[in-house]
Design an enzyme around this catalytic site. Structure first.
Site, PDB file in Angstrom:
ATOM      1  N   GLY A 201       6.807  -1.358  -2.870  1.00 46.64           N
ATOM      2  CA  GLY A 201       6.148  -2.814  -2.360  1.00 46.64           C
ATOM      3  C   GLY A 201       5.127  -2.772  -3.543  1.00 46.64           C
ATOM      4  O   GLY A 201       4.472  -2.883  -2.688  1.00 46.64           O
ATOM      5  N   ASP A 202       4.781  -1.106  -3.921  1.00 46.56           N
ATOM      6  CA  ASP A 202       3.430  -1.379  -4.146  1.00 46.56           C
ATOM      7  C   ASP A 202       3.150  -1.401  -6.194  1.00 46.56           C
ATOM      8  O   ASP A 202       4.216  -1.458  -6.708  1.00 46.56           O
ATOM      9  CB  ASP A 202       2.266  -1.443  -3.365  1.00 46.56           C
ATOM     10  CG  ASP A 202       1.038  -1.696  -3.634  1.00 46.56           C
ATOM     11  OD1 ASP A 202       0.202  -1.982  -4.937  1.00 46.56           O
ATOM     12  OD2 ASP A 202       0.317  -1.961  -2.570  1.00 46.56           O
ATOM     13  N   ASP A 203       2.071  -1.021  -6.443  1.00 47.35           N
ATOM     14  CA  ASP A 203       2.209   0.129  -7.932  1.00 47.35           C
ATOM     15  C   ASP A 203       2.705   1.077  -7.741  1.00 47.35           C
ATOM     16  O   ASP A 203       2.634   1.901  -7.156  1.00 47.35           O
ATOM     17  CB  ASP A 203       0.774  -0.128  -7.936  1.00 47.35           C
ATOM     18  CG  ASP A 203      -0.412  -0.979  -8.586  1.00 47.35           C
ATOM     19  OD1 ASP A 203       0.483  -1.542  -8.822  1.00 47.35           O
ATOM     20  OD2 ASP A 203      -1.461  -0.731  -8.377  1.00 47.35           O
TER      21      ASP A 203
ATOM     22  N   ASN B 260       0.518  -1.022   0.276  1.00 46.86           N
ATOM     23  CA  ASN B 260      -0.423  -0.027  -0.135  1.00 46.86           C
ATOM     24  C   ASN B 260       0.998   1.606  -0.086  1.00 46.86           C
ATOM     25  O   ASN B 260       0.995   2.103   0.729  1.00 46.86           O
ATOM     26  CB  ASN B 260      -1.341   0.112   1.083  1.00 46.86           C
ATOM     27  CG  ASN B 260      -2.059  -0.801   0.989  1.00 46.86           C
ATOM     28  OD1 ASN B 260      -1.585  -1.225  -0.677  1.00 46.86           O
ATOM     29  ND2 ASN B 260      -2.743  -1.461   2.080  1.00 46.86           N
TER      30      ASN B 260
END
Length: 247
Positions: A51-53, A29
């Site tokens: 660690g996300d988009d 997130n």
């Protein structure tokens, strides 16, 4: 979010955990840049590590241009997710060009992808959904172009997946129609054998999906990876060699 006629240039976004175990998704997130309820947005010259988009184009985003982007680890560049809530989740007229996708800490899930939820309210156990049922949103996704991507070690090349939130009982039920999408000039290598995967909706089979100039090896071996399709309109996917994409 809720932006119109805006330009963003030269951005560095770092959301990493120095103590993360090797091979894990570092910090969830922590999207780098998202749009929602937005139109006429330009994003240029951004570097993301996390660690996300890297970038997520979310519901009711129109006329968005993204160029000269470097994504280090995480999930890659996304249209979505869409249809998670009971609302119109339409997205159209999106151009993403000149992107570099780099694996780091043994983490890089995708390069470029479109993600929608199933067409039913399905109970969810994740903390993101607070244990509530999600899905059953609707809309139209069209005129999307990803071009000139250099990929080093993403788990997969171009993807469309419309089964987010499925518990095994609702595959192919998404109420979001996807059409006029192009993935153009993807070079480099993937970490797994998934070169491209187009999985759409049996309710609204996708059409006019074009893959051009796809040149991704499997983990620098020179091998050609798998290309799969399902729930697409007959002849709706062009540029992939799999028989599942031509029926």
């Amino acid at each position: 979010m809720n932006g119109t006629d805006m330009t963003f240039d030269t951005i560095l976004c770092n959301a990493t955990a120095t103590s993360a175990p090797f091979g894990t998704n570092w910090v969830q997130n922590t999207d780098g840049f998202d749009t929602m309820d937005s139109s006429n947005i330009l994003l240029a010259n951004m570097v993301y590590q996390g660690g996300d988009d890297c970038i997520a184009i979310k519901p009711r985003s129109y006329d968005i241009t993204v160029r000269n982007i470097t994504c280090i680890s995480g999930n890659g560049i996304a249209i979505g997710s869409l249809g998670q809530y009971l609302e119109d989740s339409s997205v159209s007229n999106i151009l993403v060009s000149n992107a570099t996708i780099l694996r780091h800490n043994n983490d890089m899930e995708t390069s470029a992808y479109i993600k929608t939820w199933v067409g039913a309210l399905v109970p969810q156990s994740s903390y993101e959904s607070a244990g509530l049922p999600r899905g059953d949103g609707w809309g139209v996704v069209n005129n999307i172009r990803f071009e000139d991507f250099h990929v080093e070690g993403a788990d997969a090349g171009p993807l469309i997946t419309q089964d987010s939130g499925d518990n095994g009982s609702f595959p192919g039920t998404s109420k979001i129609e996807i059409s006029n999408v192009a993935f153009v000039n993807f070079t480099g290598y993937t970490w797994t054998d998934t070169t491209a995967s187009i999985s759409c909706s049996n309710v609204h089979p996708c059409f006019n999906i074009a893959i051009e100039g796809l040149d991704l090896q499997v983990n620098q071996t020179g091998d050609v990876g798998s290309e799969t399709c399902q729930y697409n309109a007959r002849g709706g996917v062009h540029g992939l060699n799999s028989s599942s994409c031509s029926t």
